[in-house]
Design a protein around this motif. Sequence first.
Motif, PDB file in Angstrom:
ATOM      1  N   ARG A  86      70.443 -72.052  -6.473  1.00 35.51           N
ATOM      2  CA  ARG A  86      70.545 -70.667  -6.925  1.00 35.51           C
ATOM      3  C   ARG A  86      71.106 -70.568  -8.350  1.00 35.51           C
ATOM      4  O   ARG A  86      70.718 -69.683  -9.119  1.00 35.51           O
ATOM      5  CB  ARG A  86      71.406 -69.867  -5.948  1.00 35.51           C
ATOM      6  CG  ARG A  86      70.720 -69.712  -4.595  1.00 35.51           C
ATOM      7  CD  ARG A  86      71.578 -69.039  -3.569  1.00 35.51           C
ATOM      8  NE  ARG A  86      70.891 -68.960  -2.280  1.00 35.51           N
ATOM      9  CZ  ARG A  86      71.413 -68.470  -1.185  1.00 35.51           C
ATOM     10  NH1 ARG A  86      72.668 -68.015  -1.206  1.00 35.51           N
ATOM     11  NH2 ARG A  86      70.711 -68.446  -0.070  1.00 35.51           N
ATOM     12  N   ARG A  87      72.006 -71.514  -8.679  1.00 36.15           N
ATOM     13  CA  ARG A  87      72.493 -71.514 -10.075  1.00 36.15           C
ATOM     14  C   ARG A  87      71.364 -71.901 -11.015  1.00 36.15           C
ATOM     15  O   ARG A  87      71.252 -71.331 -12.127  1.00 36.15           O
ATOM     16  CB  ARG A  87      73.651 -72.497 -10.207  1.00 36.15           C
ATOM     17  CG  ARG A  87      74.208 -72.574 -11.630  1.00 36.15           C
ATOM     18  CD  ARG A  87      74.577 -71.179 -12.138  1.00 36.15           C
ATOM     19  NE  ARG A  87      74.729 -71.126 -13.557  1.00 36.15           N
ATOM     20  CZ  ARG A  87      75.880 -71.339 -14.187  1.00 36.15           C
ATOM     21  NH1 ARG A  87      76.964 -71.637 -13.489  1.00 36.15           N
ATOM     22  NH2 ARG A  87      75.945 -71.252 -15.497  1.00 36.15           N
ATOM     23  N   SER A  88      70.538 -72.854 -10.601  1.00 31.50           N
ATOM     24  CA  SER A  88      69.389 -73.225 -11.435  1.00 31.50           C
ATOM     25  C   SER A  88      68.439 -72.039 -11.592  1.00 31.50           C
ATOM     26  O   SER A  88      67.896 -71.789 -12.691  1.00 31.50           O
ATOM     27  CB  SER A  88      68.652 -74.404 -10.821  1.00 31.50           C
ATOM     28  OG  SER A  88      69.484 -75.545 -10.773  1.00 31.50           O
ATOM     29  N   ALA A  89      68.245 -71.306 -10.479  1.00 33.36           N
ATOM     30  CA  ALA A  89      67.377 -70.122 -10.565  1.00 33.36           C
ATOM     31  C   ALA A  89      67.982 -69.075 -11.492  1.00 33.36           C
ATOM     32  O   ALA A  89      67.255 -68.418 -12.261  1.00 33.36           O
ATOM     33  CB  ALA A  89      67.174 -69.542  -9.170  1.00 33.36           C
ATOM     34  N   LEU A  90      69.326 -68.904 -11.432  1.00 33.45           N
ATOM     35  CA  LEU A  90      69.995 -67.950 -12.320  1.00 33.45           C
ATOM     36  C   LEU A  90      69.840 -68.368 -13.777  1.00 33.45           C
ATOM     37  O   LEU A  90      69.558 -67.530 -14.663  1.00 33.45           O
ATOM     38  CB  LEU A  90      71.469 -67.846 -11.949  1.00 33.45           C
ATOM     39  CG  LEU A  90      72.324 -66.951 -12.852  1.00 33.45           C
ATOM     40  CD1 LEU A  90      71.854 -65.505 -12.790  1.00 33.45           C
ATOM     41  CD2 LEU A  90      73.805 -67.041 -12.460  1.00 33.45           C
ATOM     42  N   ASP A  91      70.025 -69.659 -14.052  1.00 39.76           N
ATOM     43  CA  ASP A  91      69.876 -70.135 -15.431  1.00 39.76           C
ATOM     44  C   ASP A  91      68.441 -69.935 -15.920  1.00 39.76           C
ATOM     45  O   ASP A  91      68.215 -69.563 -17.103  1.00 39.76           O
ATOM     46  CB  ASP A  91      70.244 -71.621 -15.509  1.00 39.76           C
ATOM     47  CG  ASP A  91      71.740 -71.841 -15.308  1.00 39.76           C
ATOM     48  OD1 ASP A  91      72.512 -70.873 -15.478  1.00 39.76           O
ATOM     49  OD2 ASP A  91      72.140 -72.980 -14.972  1.00 39.76           O
ATOM     50  N   ALA A  92      67.469 -70.186 -15.040  1.00 44.17           N
ATOM     51  CA  ALA A  92      66.074 -69.998 -15.444  1.00 44.17           C
ATOM     52  C   ALA A  92      65.790 -68.527 -15.738  1.00 44.17           C
ATOM     53  O   ALA A  92      65.091 -68.187 -16.721  1.00 44.17           O
ATOM     54  CB  ALA A  92      65.146 -70.508 -14.340  1.00 44.17           C
ATOM     55  N   LEU A  93      66.319 -67.624 -14.893  1.00 44.69           N
ATOM     56  CA  LEU A  93      66.118 -66.195 -15.133  1.00 44.69           C
ATOM     57  C   LEU A  93      66.791 -65.748 -16.416  1.00 44.69           C
ATOM     58  O   LEU A  93      66.226 -64.967 -17.194  1.00 44.69           O
ATOM     59  CB  LEU A  93      66.666 -65.409 -13.935  1.00 44.69           C
ATOM     60  CG  LEU A  93      66.546 -63.884 -14.023  1.00 44.69           C
ATOM     61  CD1 LEU A  93      65.080 -63.461 -14.177  1.00 44.69           C
ATOM     62  CD2 LEU A  93      67.165 -63.218 -12.804  1.00 44.69           C
TER      63      LEU A  93
END
Length: 268
Positions: A228-235
């Motif tokens: 989810r942190r990776s998804a947040l960084d991507a967003l």
Amino acid sequence: MHPETRSQVGNPALACAAIAFAVVLLAGGAVGQWLAFRLDARAEESARQDAQLLAASLARTLSAQFAKAARLGIPFAELPGVEPFLRESVRNTPGVASLSLLGPDGQAVSSARAEGTASRERDRVELVIPGESGPAGKIVVATAPAALAEASSAAHWLSALAALISAALAGALAYLGPGRNLAHRQQMLLAGLRGSLAAASLDLDHSGDDLDAALEAWVDGERQVAERRSALDALAQELRAVDFDDAMRPAIEQITREVDEALAGGAR
């Protein structure tokens, strides 16, 4: 994790060793003492039978000897050295507590007793001394079978020593085996919860117990947080790419900072 929480967890290796030591000591000690008491009972019964045989043999021998005097018409009270003879017979016959020579009227003519056997008499063997016209007297032998079974008490000490040694070995094996394994996995879980261990470097033993389940749950949680942190960084990266005038930059940085602080606080 707070220090008082760590102190409550304790050392599982020592706990395993202590439990194994106590269980083996109690179980082994109880079984050992039970066996020792069984050996005592058998030894006592065997000693009792042996003492009865010895007493009967002594009574037959003395009856035959005093019967010679009775056939000659010599009263037992007038025989020289009767009491020393009885004392010597008692001293030379193990398992005999006392020896009495009774006259035809049933009164004691002479007697002898082994030292320290006054309270240890068990059985009595009586044999009539035949005379010319009837019974000339009687030989009475009291047995002390405990004198033949003194060595059996060592079984209690030996069984207690064997239980103590077995318990110590069981405790050492529990400490070196499952105890240290449990302590190692507990330390890994605590290190992970404190944030000083990466989930990717964790090699689970898959012991199948509750601690293993807790470690697996922590690894799954760390993996989900990382995804989810990776998804947040991507967003955030995508928003920055279309934020041409940097209007959304403060909000993006604030959200990212709050997430970092939340993760850091959870690790503590």
